[in-house]
Design an enzyme around this catalytic site. Structure first.
Site, PDB file in Angstrom:
ATOM      1  N   TYR A 279      40.036  31.468  47.361  1.00  0.00           N
ATOM      2  CA  TYR A 279      38.872  31.922  46.598  1.00  0.00           C
ATOM      3  C   TYR A 279      39.295  32.769  45.398  1.00  0.00           C
ATOM      4  O   TYR A 279      38.760  32.613  44.292  1.00  0.00           O
ATOM      5  CB  TYR A 279      37.930  32.700  47.524  1.00  0.00           C
ATOM      6  CG  TYR A 279      37.587  31.924  48.769  1.00  0.00           C
ATOM      7  CD1 TYR A 279      36.791  30.782  48.705  1.00  0.00           C
ATOM      8  CD2 TYR A 279      38.104  32.295  50.008  1.00  0.00           C
ATOM      9  CE1 TYR A 279      36.504  30.041  49.844  1.00  0.00           C
ATOM     10  CE2 TYR A 279      37.823  31.568  51.153  1.00  0.00           C
ATOM     11  CZ  TYR A 279      37.023  30.439  51.071  1.00  0.00           C
ATOM     12  OH  TYR A 279      36.757  29.706  52.194  1.00  0.00           O
ATOM     13  N   ASP A 282      40.615  30.780  42.477  1.00  0.00           N
ATOM     14  CA  ASP A 282      39.579  30.356  41.543  1.00  0.00           C
ATOM     15  C   ASP A 282      39.169  31.512  40.636  1.00  0.00           C
ATOM     16  O   ASP A 282      39.115  31.389  39.411  1.00  0.00           O
ATOM     17  CB  ASP A 282      38.382  29.857  42.364  1.00  0.00           C
ATOM     18  CG  ASP A 282      37.144  29.588  41.538  1.00  0.00           C
ATOM     19  OD1 ASP A 282      37.271  29.342  40.330  1.00  0.00           O
ATOM     20  OD2 ASP A 282      36.044  29.609  42.119  1.00  0.00           O
ATOM     21  N   HIS A 304      37.357  23.714  42.605  1.00  0.00           N
ATOM     22  CA  HIS A 304      36.751  24.843  41.886  1.00  0.00           C
ATOM     23  C   HIS A 304      37.740  25.425  40.887  1.00  0.00           C
ATOM     24  O   HIS A 304      37.399  25.707  39.736  1.00  0.00           O
ATOM     25  CB  HIS A 304      36.359  25.939  42.891  1.00  0.00           C
ATOM     26  CG  HIS A 304      34.911  25.933  43.259  1.00  0.00           C
ATOM     27  ND1 HIS A 304      33.941  26.511  42.494  1.00  0.00           N
ATOM     28  CD2 HIS A 304      34.274  25.419  44.333  1.00  0.00           C
ATOM     29  CE1 HIS A 304      32.764  26.367  43.065  1.00  0.00           C
ATOM     30  NE2 HIS A 304      32.935  25.700  44.191  1.00  0.00           N
TER      31      HIS A 304
END
Length: 335
Positions: A279, A282, A304
């Site tokens: 995460y 990204d 992403h």
């Protein structure tokens, strides 16, 4: 005016959020079409509308075609970002995703930016507020971004009603090299409930601890104020940069499954050879671009991340060099 294809790559709302942020940084206007075309409910949702409204108010931007479910938008900022604003998403739309728009703009901010946001703090398809504070903001602080948040009230689907206060100061992003990972000394975390028996949070915690048995642990239990009911757990490593994971409770999902899901996902992140989790892989993309010469290794290269890099290259005179395959560890460089 730049033209952005909102259906590129994963085709979600991140294309719009990153475009808003970097438009405000570079003062380049943009037109985006096919907004969230690859989603089941294409076009602007409440959270995206409020993100545009917020960034417009901070920069006195000109906007065209801003309405719910619109698949096109024109945005042109006039001023550098500044201001003190209160905004209500009006649903359980993610507060953390909205705040992602602001963080890069602190690199050109004229003064402090103070935002009070009402909406969802712990909702699907977005980082929970404890992840945002203990991982996102923590890591960005290390590279020079001066930001902090305070969570005043939790907000869950479908009622929302959470309240977060954001404070950001003019910042200069530093070049960074996050290419080495470190073994965690401890696992920290918070297991929480709102308007549900506290025993649920204790069961989530125990389930996570059973799976994380080889690590030292410091997982606290909290009962938070909220309008609706909600439960979840957020975990992160201590030692070096934090790797994180989370899981949300939902009707019919046992507390033990919530805890074990977060723990198993964190172990997967730890076992991979990366300095930041998938995460943050990204979320760091625009900051690597703004630094001009940085690199970092993520535990998993996601669509992403690839899409975010594509958007940033539209606004900045940079190129990303990505060594690794989607779904695997990857080194991301800007030079």
């Amino acid at each position: 005016m730049l033209e952005i294809d909102g259906s590129h790559g994963e085709g979600g709302g991140q294309i719009l959020r990153t475009s808003l942020a970097l438009s405000c940084v570079t003062r380049k206007g943009f037109k985006i079409n096919n907004i969230r075309k690859n989603r089941s409910n294409p076009g602007l949702s409440h959270q995206h509308l409020k993100s545009v409204e917020l960034m417009s108010e901070l920069t006195n931007a000109e906007i065209e075609e801003l309405e719910l479910r619109s698949t096109e938008l024109k945005f042109k900022p006039k001023n550098k970002p500044k201001g003190e604003i209160e905004i209500d998403i009006g649903t359980a739309g993610s507060i953390c995703l909205l705040l992602q728009c602001i963080l890069p703009t602190l690199t050109v901010a004229e003064d402090e930016i103070n935002i009070k946001v009402k909406g969802g703090t712990d909702v699907k398809w977005s980082p929970p507020v404890d992840y945002f504070k203990n991982i996102t903001v923590y890591i960005l602080n290390k590279i020079g971004i001066k930001a902090d948040i305070k969570t005043k009230k939790r907000g869950y689907y479908p009622k929302g009603g959470g309240l977060v206060e954001f404070r950001g100061k003019p910042s200069e992003v530093k070049q960074f090299d996050f290419s080495d990972n470190q073994s965690p000394e401890k696992i920290k975390g918070v297991s929480y409930v709102s308007n549900l028996p506290e025993d649920i949070a204790h069961r989530q915690k125990k389930s996570a601890e059973d799976i994380l048995d080889k690590y030292k642990k410091d997982i606290i239990v909290k009962k938070f104020e909220a309008i609706g009911k909600g439960t979840g757990i957020v975990l992160w490593t201590k030692n070096g940069l934090p790797l994180g994971s989370s899981s949300l409770g939902e009707p019919g999902k046992p507390a033990e499954e919530v805890g074990s899901e977060a723990a198993e996902n964190l172990i997967t992140e730890i076992k991979r050879n990366g300095a930041v989790d998938r995460y943050m892989g990204d979320q760091l993309v625009p900051f690597a671009g703004l630094s001009g010469n940085s690199r970092y290794k993520t535990t998993q290269l996601t669509q992403h991340t690839l899409t975010n890099a594509w958007v940033v290259e539209r606004f900045l005179d940079i190129n990303y060099k990505i060594k690794g395959n989607k779904g695997k560890e990857a080194l991301i460089e800007v030079n």
